[in-house]
Design an enzyme around this catalytic site. Sequence first.
Site, PDB file in Angstrom:
ATOM      1  N   LYS A 198       1.166  -1.531   0.323  1.00  0.00           N
ATOM      2  CA  LYS A 198      -0.310  -0.164  -0.186  1.00  0.00           C
ATOM      3  C   LYS A 198       1.255   1.820   0.266  1.00  0.00           C
ATOM      4  CE  LYS A 198      -3.858  -2.304  -0.025  1.00  0.00           C
ATOM      5  NZ  LYS A 198      -3.066  -3.869   0.309  1.00  0.00           N
TER       6      LYS A 198
HETATM    7  C1  LIG Z   1      -9.620  -3.118  -1.142  1.00  0.00           C
HETATM    8  C2  LIG Z   1      -9.050  -3.770  -0.009  1.00  0.00           C
HETATM    9  N1  LIG Z   1      -9.482  -4.436   1.184  1.00  0.00           N
HETATM   10  C3  LIG Z   1      -9.163  -5.201   2.440  1.00  0.00           C
HETATM   11  C4  LIG Z   1      -7.954  -5.631   3.119  1.00  0.00           C
HETATM   12  C5  LIG Z   1      -6.987  -6.298   3.221  1.00  0.00           C
HETATM   13  O1  LIG Z   1      -5.840  -5.886   4.295  1.00  0.00           O
HETATM   14  P1  LIG Z   1      -5.220  -6.761   4.563  1.00  0.00           P
HETATM   15  O2  LIG Z   1      -4.000  -6.915   4.020  1.00  0.00           O
HETATM   16  O3  LIG Z   1      -4.142  -5.015   5.373  1.00  0.00           O
HETATM   17  O4  LIG Z   1      -5.575  -7.301   6.051  1.00  0.00           O
HETATM   18  C6  LIG Z   1      -7.348  -4.761   1.526  1.00  0.00           C
HETATM   19  C7  LIG Z   1      -5.490  -5.730   1.199  1.00  0.00           C
HETATM   20  O5  LIG Z   1      -5.024  -6.289   0.484  1.00  0.00           O
HETATM   21  C8  LIG Z   1      -7.448  -4.065   0.141  1.00  0.00           C
HETATM   22  O6  LIG Z   1      -6.878  -3.994  -1.305  1.00  0.00           O
END
Ligand SMILES: Cc1ncc(COP(=O)(O)O)c(C=O)c1O
Length: 434
Positions: free
Chosen positions: A209
Amino acid sequence: MNGELLRTTEVPALLGGEPVRATPLPVAYDGSGRIFGPEEEDAVRDVLRRGTLTRWGGTAVDDLERAWAERLGVPHALAVSSGTAALHVALAALDLAPGSEVVTTPVTDMGTVIAILQANLVPVFADVSPETGMLTCETVAAAMTARTGAILPVHLFGRCADTAALRQLADEHGVFLVEDASQAHFSFDREGYAGTHGHLSCFSLQQSKVVSCGEGGIVVAEGRFHERAELIQNKGWLRGRQGDRAYPVVGLNYRMPELSAAVALCQLRRATEIIARRRRSYAVVVEALRDEPGPVITAERPGERASWWALCVRWPELADEPELAAAVEKSLRADGVPFSPGYIGTSPLYLSAALQRRGTEGRHGLPWTLHPEPPVYRRGDCPHAERFLKESFVMNWNEGITPDDAADIARALARALPAARAFTASSRPAGTRR
Ligand SMILES: Cc1ncc(COP(=O)(O)O)c(C=O)c1O
């Protein structure tokens, strides 16, 4: 880049010619492409020297929350341990009746759906725009029922979803809006920043990110939801602010550690540079392919400024030609430009094994057992989403991709479909035709 380079007659790598890239692009999951420099090292060392690795008694998590809120122009931000945790906290903070429906997109990371399920809410998938791959007011309205409790749109690939209009729709129906801005840190359009229209909004700080600390998340919440979210991510107790442990709610431990916050804070201070670099190289691809027939590159609307998280490219003809789509992927890889087909695969999430058998981590069948008529997820539910995933290829974008790298990517994209057509024609037995 000039069009001539793209209309080259040279033999593509897929057919035995020279690959576009002799050296790998900085897109692998090995840290390449990300900037973690002396500032991050010093910040981590400072935390270690102070000896307090939890936020209680430390300063980094507090500083990160303040800086994030300031940058978005909102009163508070809450740091948590992941984007999935942020979404779970946000949905739990709504305090909806168990089994309420959450209208969301099938084109997202599984973390979005996991959070809905873990909050004992039932995901209902609305279709997406065929061009953007994101929810629209029309598709969401069509999926809403008397049991809808919330709408959960995703700002996809760094672009802005139409969350101002979705907030209006949510308010008109007396339901909540939770934004998933995991991929769109500080992206904005004429309506403001992604993540500032929801009753609650969430961000992921995972490795790829824009602002990253490897794993982490942020919740931005309006008024009363902020305090509830704080409680939920801290086992239901606000240390230092509530004398006795009254535990007004049961929460989880989703706290962000000081070491992660120290890195995220440095990254946040670099966000302007990170975003500028991502945008500069992305623009090279958009510009190079502007007049080319073939690939459709995800681009901004007027007035929008995307902090590109990924490059998504579509060839609409591939939705009906899986063999050709497989050859396009081969061509891109042969050119050293590793795009993945679809996004998180070529099928929408409602066709994933877990949702097909309605299985969370156990055999209890929750949350669907809380719903009098639980939705059955079927192929064909969201035809635009299903097509979008079959015609799309995605590559993680990052600030280490230079404009020269981007020019190579554009060149590989421009020749992928012609190369794939030549390849599939040559691999068919003689005398057969399509
Ligand atoms: C659109 C979206 N939602 C939720 C997530 C979940 O985040 P995390 O991987 O930090 O738990 C991500 C991460 O890849 C994402 O891109």
